[in-house]
Design a protein around this motif. Structure first.
Motif, PDB file in Angstrom:
ATOM      1  N   GLU A 196       5.308  -4.945   3.182  1.00  0.00           N
ATOM      2  CA  GLU A 196       3.851  -4.842   2.056  1.00  0.00           C
ATOM      3  C   GLU A 196       2.552  -4.778   2.480  1.00  0.00           C
ATOM      4  O   GLU A 196       1.909  -4.009   0.856  1.00  0.00           O
ATOM      5  N   LEU A 197       1.935  -5.453   3.192  1.00  0.00           N
ATOM      6  CA  LEU A 197       1.067  -4.842   3.206  1.00  0.00           C
ATOM      7  C   LEU A 197       0.630  -3.547   3.047  1.00  0.00           C
ATOM      8  O   LEU A 197      -1.089  -3.552   3.262  1.00  0.00           O
ATOM      9  N   LEU A 198       1.088  -3.048   3.996  1.00  0.00           N
ATOM     10  CA  LEU A 198       0.674  -1.516   4.416  1.00  0.00           C
ATOM     11  C   LEU A 198       0.531  -0.666   3.109  1.00  0.00           C
ATOM     12  O   LEU A 198       0.503   0.657   3.306  1.00  0.00           O
ATOM     13  N   ARG A 199       1.107  -1.300   2.209  1.00  0.00           N
ATOM     14  CA  ARG A 199       0.924  -0.454   0.493  1.00  0.00           C
ATOM     15  C   ARG A 199      -0.601  -0.374   0.649  1.00  0.00           C
ATOM     16  O   ARG A 199      -1.117   1.075  -0.329  1.00  0.00           O
ATOM     17  N   ARG A 200      -1.823  -1.212   1.135  1.00  0.00           N
ATOM     18  CA  ARG A 200      -3.217  -0.703   1.004  1.00  0.00           C
ATOM     19  C   ARG A 200      -3.668   0.242   1.431  1.00  0.00           C
ATOM     20  O   ARG A 200      -5.043   0.372   1.775  1.00  0.00           O
ATOM     21  N   ALA A 201      -2.991   0.520   3.255  1.00  0.00           N
ATOM     22  CA  ALA A 201      -3.277   1.658   3.714  1.00  0.00           C
ATOM     23  C   ALA A 201      -3.697   2.832   2.854  1.00  0.00           C
ATOM     24  O   ALA A 201      -3.504   3.115   2.422  1.00  0.00           O
ATOM     25  N   ARG A 202      -4.994   3.300   3.145  1.00  0.00           N
ATOM     26  CA  ARG A 202      -5.403   4.037   3.015  1.00  0.00           C
ATOM     27  C   ARG A 202      -4.750   5.718   4.028  1.00  0.00           C
ATOM     28  O   ARG A 202      -3.934   5.627   5.436  1.00  0.00           O
ATOM     29  N   CYS A 203      -4.087   6.236   2.795  1.00  0.00           N
ATOM     30  CA  CYS A 203      -3.650   7.863   3.190  1.00  0.00           C
ATOM     31  C   CYS A 203      -2.210   7.721   4.194  1.00  0.00           C
ATOM     32  O   CYS A 203      -2.568   8.184   5.745  1.00  0.00           O
ATOM     33  N   PRO A 204      -1.535   6.424   4.160  1.00  0.00           N
ATOM     34  CA  PRO A 204      -0.211   6.378   5.093  1.00  0.00           C
ATOM     35  C   PRO A 204       0.678   7.371   5.125  1.00  0.00           C
ATOM     36  O   PRO A 204       0.660   7.911   3.645  1.00  0.00           O
ATOM     37  N   CYS A 230       4.460   7.828  -3.620  1.00  0.00           N
ATOM     38  CA  CYS A 230       5.584   6.599  -4.021  1.00  0.00           C
ATOM     39  C   CYS A 230       5.631   5.069  -3.584  1.00  0.00           C
ATOM     40  O   CYS A 230       5.538   4.205  -3.637  1.00  0.00           O
ATOM     41  N   PHE A 231       4.851   4.950  -1.893  1.00  0.00           N
ATOM     42  CA  PHE A 231       4.455   4.110  -1.428  1.00  0.00           C
ATOM     43  C   PHE A 231       3.272   3.028  -2.010  1.00  0.00           C
ATOM     44  O   PHE A 231       3.628   2.149  -2.180  1.00  0.00           O
ATOM     45  N   TRP A 232       2.334   2.969  -2.457  1.00  0.00           N
ATOM     46  CA  TRP A 232       2.166   2.722  -3.508  1.00  0.00           C
ATOM     47  C   TRP A 232       1.898   2.309  -4.233  1.00  0.00           C
ATOM     48  O   TRP A 232       1.452   1.142  -4.861  1.00  0.00           O
ATOM     49  N   LEU A 233       3.654   3.516  -5.174  1.00  0.00           N
ATOM     50  CA  LEU A 233       3.506   3.028  -6.383  1.00  0.00           C
ATOM     51  C   LEU A 233       4.340   2.052  -6.353  1.00  0.00           C
ATOM     52  O   LEU A 233       4.364   1.182  -7.961  1.00  0.00           O
ATOM     53  N   TRP A 234       6.261   2.267  -6.027  1.00  0.00           N
ATOM     54  CA  TRP A 234       6.907   1.862  -5.439  1.00  0.00           C
ATOM     55  C   TRP A 234       7.042   0.682  -4.455  1.00  0.00           C
ATOM     56  O   TRP A 234       7.993  -0.015  -4.590  1.00  0.00           O
ATOM     57  N   GLY A 235       6.349   0.814  -3.279  1.00  0.00           N
ATOM     58  CA  GLY A 235       6.701   0.817  -2.214  1.00  0.00           C
ATOM     59  C   GLY A 235       7.689   0.353  -1.650  1.00  0.00           C
ATOM     60  O   GLY A 235       7.989   2.069  -2.281  1.00  0.00           O
ATOM     61  N   ARG A 276      10.894   0.694  -1.753  1.00  0.00           N
ATOM     62  CA  ARG A 276      12.422   0.476  -2.866  1.00  0.00           C
ATOM     63  C   ARG A 276      12.918   2.640  -2.631  1.00  0.00           C
ATOM     64  O   ARG A 276      13.078   3.185  -3.098  1.00  0.00           O
ATOM     65  N   ARG A 277      11.309   3.299  -2.669  1.00  0.00           N
ATOM     66  CA  ARG A 277      10.954   4.640  -2.343  1.00  0.00           C
ATOM     67  C   ARG A 277      10.241   4.957  -2.121  1.00  0.00           C
ATOM     68  O   ARG A 277       8.998   5.207  -2.579  1.00  0.00           O
ATOM     69  N   THR A 278      10.122   5.777  -1.154  1.00  0.00           N
ATOM     70  CA  THR A 278       9.216   6.360  -0.274  1.00  0.00           C
ATOM     71  C   THR A 278       9.358   7.258   0.158  1.00  0.00           C
ATOM     72  O   THR A 278       8.602   8.128   0.705  1.00  0.00           O
ATOM     73  N   GLY A 279      10.586   7.896  -0.033  1.00  0.00           N
ATOM     74  CA  GLY A 279      11.548   9.555   0.914  1.00  0.00           C
ATOM     75  C   GLY A 279      10.523  10.080   0.883  1.00  0.00           C
ATOM     76  O   GLY A 279       9.769  11.078  -0.918  1.00  0.00           O
ATOM     77  N   ALA A 280      10.273  11.352   1.943  1.00  0.00           N
ATOM     78  CA  ALA A 280       8.988  12.644   1.947  1.00  0.00           C
ATOM     79  C   ALA A 280      10.319  13.600   2.136  1.00  0.00           C
ATOM     80  O   ALA A 280      11.200  13.135   2.321  1.00  0.00           O
ATOM     81  N   ASP A 281      10.455  14.765   1.181  1.00  0.00           N
ATOM     82  CA  ASP A 281      11.504  16.239   0.830  1.00  0.00           C
ATOM     83  C   ASP A 281      10.063  17.181   1.637  1.00  0.00           C
ATOM     84  O   ASP A 281      11.252  17.914   2.722  1.00  0.00           O
TER      85      ASP A 281
END
Length: 194
Positions: A86-94, A130-135, A137-142
């Motif tokens: 969860e700490l990685l949600r603060r990362a710049r442009c992951p 999605c990672f920033w918004l929802w962590g 739970r929903r991070t998949g890239a299409d």
């Protein structure tokens, strides 16, 4: 491997452990590559200067001080990893999240670790929005959008559509599954399932 725990000062004592196994931690990276999804390279999210080269051990250096071993207890240098995803949600442009092996001289601190040596163990592309918004739970890239200076930004379909509606122009859009498979092969690692 030497692990130094920098806990609150108790008579200025540090706890030092010696171990033979690496520490496995969470980490985020930015991603660069060519327009066709080749020449993929993991880069630090903070200051994308020195890439993590495929199939080479990353070694920590310190830009600010040339007179200490990296990582140093009195500095912020070292190859960073955290024990909390969860700490990685603060990362710049992951663009990529994964598990990383850390070894050598390792300093443990309140948010994770700083190490002398590291190499990725498992990786996955994420939609950073999605990672920033929802962590997790929903991070998949299409899709993976290719921008100037070879920056690759994985996105879900929803966020790519929003970006296009707001005038963000991508030079090329690639399939995230293909880029993800190529990334795993480039670094010779397994896919991370979150």
């Amino acid at each position: 491997m030497t692990l130094v725990r920098s806990s609150p000062p108790v008579a200025n004592a540090l706890e030092v452990d010696v171990a033979t196994d690496p520490i496995i931690a969470w980490r985020a990276w930015a991603l660069t590559g060519r327009r066709d999804g080749t020449n993929l390279m993991l880069r630090p999210v903070a200051g994308r200067t020195r890439p993590w080269r495929p199939r080479e051990i990353a070694e920590a250096t310190c830009k600010g001080a040339r007179f200490h071993r990296s990582p140093d207890l009195e500095c912020t240098c070292g190859l960073h990893g955290t024990d909390e995803l969860e700490l990685l949600r603060r990362a710049r442009c992951p663009a990529v999240v994964g598990r990383v092996a850390l070894w050598g001289h390792v300093i443990e601190h309140e948010h994770g670790f700083r190490a002398e040596f590291a190499y990725p163990q498992r990786l996955t592309l994420i939609c950073q929005f999605c990672f920033w918004l929802w962590g997790v739970r929903r991070t998949g890239a299409d899709h993976v959008a290719w921008f100037a200076k070879d920056h690759l930004i994985p996105m879900c379909t929803w966020h790519l559509d929003i970006a296009r509606r707001h005038g963000v122009r991508t030079r090329t859009v690639l399939d995230a599954d293909e880029v993800g498979q190529r990334l795993l092969g480039t670094y010779a690692v397994d896919r991370l399932s979150i």
